[in-house]
Design an enzyme around this catalytic site. Structure first.
Site, PDB file in Angstrom:
ATOM      1  N   ASP A  10      13.544 -32.462 -40.353  1.00  9.00           N
ATOM      2  CA  ASP A  10      12.735 -32.165 -41.504  1.00  9.00           C
ATOM      3  C   ASP A  10      12.787 -33.236 -42.706  1.00  9.00           C
ATOM      4  O   ASP A  10      14.352 -33.928 -42.762  1.00  9.00           O
ATOM      5  CB  ASP A  10      13.857 -30.832 -42.301  1.00  9.00           C
ATOM      6  N   ASP A 104       6.301 -32.146 -43.223  1.00  6.33           N
ATOM      7  CA  ASP A 104       6.926 -32.801 -43.257  1.00  6.33           C
ATOM      8  C   ASP A 104       8.536 -32.274 -42.582  1.00  6.33           C
ATOM      9  O   ASP A 104       9.180 -32.500 -43.313  1.00  6.33           O
ATOM     10  CB  ASP A 104       7.502 -33.434 -44.935  1.00  6.33           C
ATOM     11  N   GLU A 105       7.823 -31.708 -41.678  1.00  3.85           N
ATOM     12  CA  GLU A 105       9.025 -30.806 -40.737  1.00  3.85           C
ATOM     13  C   GLU A 105       8.315 -30.463 -39.404  1.00  3.85           C
ATOM     14  O   GLU A 105       7.184 -30.203 -39.667  1.00  3.85           O
ATOM     15  CB  GLU A 105       9.901 -29.354 -41.432  1.00  3.85           C
TER      16      GLU A 105
END
Length: 397
Positions: A10, A104-105
């Protein structure tokens, strides 16, 4: 399978960190990425802003009340996507089993990669190092035998943290507060605590029938997850489940015509994205949020999958008739396409709809023209801009 190694990576305050990386004047200062408008929403709050209670998904006005000296930055979604691609390129160096959850993860299954790169902890450290080298940004990682524990672990030592969960997943989870359970929010948690369920260990020891009584069909799953029982696999190259667009308005929409024109704007944006991804949709959903924050949705299945503005907007217009609009004040409108299918794989009827095919061709031409002229939006002449609105919360999941 105790030797399975699942990573959850993350990025740390991704949008805000990109802005601080790119602009030295923002480093070390509280930054809020989001709409500047009165009804704007925080997309990401930097860690300097979080100290004051500002957070993502919070109304911008509330975030600025909590952190009045914060610097507000308008999102640059295209730029964030470019950085995200650099991050995911690092992931794919270590395993093809990458399941992106958002920009983003991601989950990574590195079980089969250990003979090449070392155990899960070693790989996680290498990924964090490579992401920093490639982007100048930090990320946090969780390593565990199951997805649920890996995701919780990645959040435990942010920012720039690494948390390793051993084979005894249940022991790792047991002391954690009940709020750590996926899906248990500020409304459900107090009820569970009142009944004596304060930790994940309490949920793990709970009677399955009791949890089902409290939480419905989801109850048994909660118990299994709390016990560290999560057989879900990492699903690589997950296809989008929906593509949508929304807009929040500075001033409420008070006429059907204004709402309909807004839906046309969304339909055009969704059509563009479907065309770019070579997808068609079987279901169209319209969402309205009223001034009192009531949210209503209506949906319709299409006779055949479609991806063009005209078809999507026609469905939106029909769905709009199912909403209460008399005297209503609408603060947000949205359109989403669901049950996506490859456009090339759409089943053809005995008598093809030539008009539909022509509309698909038009969308392709519009998209090509947009690319040719530097990304400037090109759409139907009837789509006029709203001087008082702002684009917000475009979705693709």
């Amino acid at each position: 399978m105790t030797d399975r190694q699942i990573l959850h990576i993350d990025m740390d305050a991704f949008f805000a960190s990109v802005e601080q990386r790119d602009d030295p004047r923002l480093r070390g200062k509280p930054v809020l990425v989001g709409g500047r408008a009165r009804r704007g929403v925080v997309s990401t709050a930097s860690y300097e802003a979080r100290v004051f209670g500002a957070r993502s998904a919070m109304p911008m006005a509330e975030a600025l009340r909590r952190c009045p000296h914060a610097i507000v930055v308008t999102p640059k979604h295209g730029h964030y996507e470019d950085v995200s691609r650099q991050v995911f390129d690092v992931f794919y160096k270590y395993t093809p089993l990458v399941e992106g959850l958002s920009i983003d993860e991601a989950f990574l299954d590195v079980t089969a990669s250990q003979s090449l790169f070392g155990d899960g902890e070693t790989i996680a450290r290498a990924i964090r190092r490579d992401v920093r080298h490639a982007t100048g940004l930090t990320c946090s990682a969780g390593v565990a035998p199951v997805k649920f524990a890996a995701k919780i672990a990645s959040d435990m030592n942010k920012p720039d943290g690494l948390t390793i969960v051993g084979d005894d997943v249940a022991a790792f989870l047991a002391p954690l507060p009940v709020e750590r359970m996926w899906g248990i929010g500020p409304k459900t948690a107090p009820l569970l605590r009142k009944l004596g369920y304060k930790t994940l260990g309490d949920l793990a020891r709970a009677d399955e029938a009791s949890l089902e009584c409290m939480l419905g069909s989801w109850g048994p799953e909660v118990r299994h997850l709390a016990r560290g029982e999560d057989p879900r696999e990492v699903v690589p190259d997950r296809e989008a489940k929906s593509i949508g667009a929304e807009r929040t308005y500075e001033e409420d929409l008070t006429t059907r015509e204004a709402v309909e024109r807004s839906l046309l704007e969304h339909a055009a944006k969704v059509a563009e994205r479907l065309t770019a991804a070579d997808l068609s949709a079987r279901i169209v959903v319209v969402k309205l949020k009223y001034a009192d924050f009531t949210i209503l949705t209506r949906q319709m299945a299409l006779p055949e999958p479609a991806s063009d503005t005209t078809t999507l907007h026609a469905v939106c217009t029909e769905l709009l008739g199912r909403f209460p609009l008399a005297g209503a004040r609408v603060r947000l409108t949205g359109v989403a396409a669901h049950e996506l299918t490859a456009a090339g794989g759409v089943q053809r009827t005995l008598f093809p709809d030539r008009a539909a095919a022509r509309r698909r061709d038009i969308e392709s031409v519009l998209l090509s023209a947009k690319d040719r002229f530097g990304g400037r939006p090109i759409t139907f002449a009837t789509l006029l801009p709203h001087a008082h609105g702002r684009a917000d919360d475009d979705e693709e999941s």
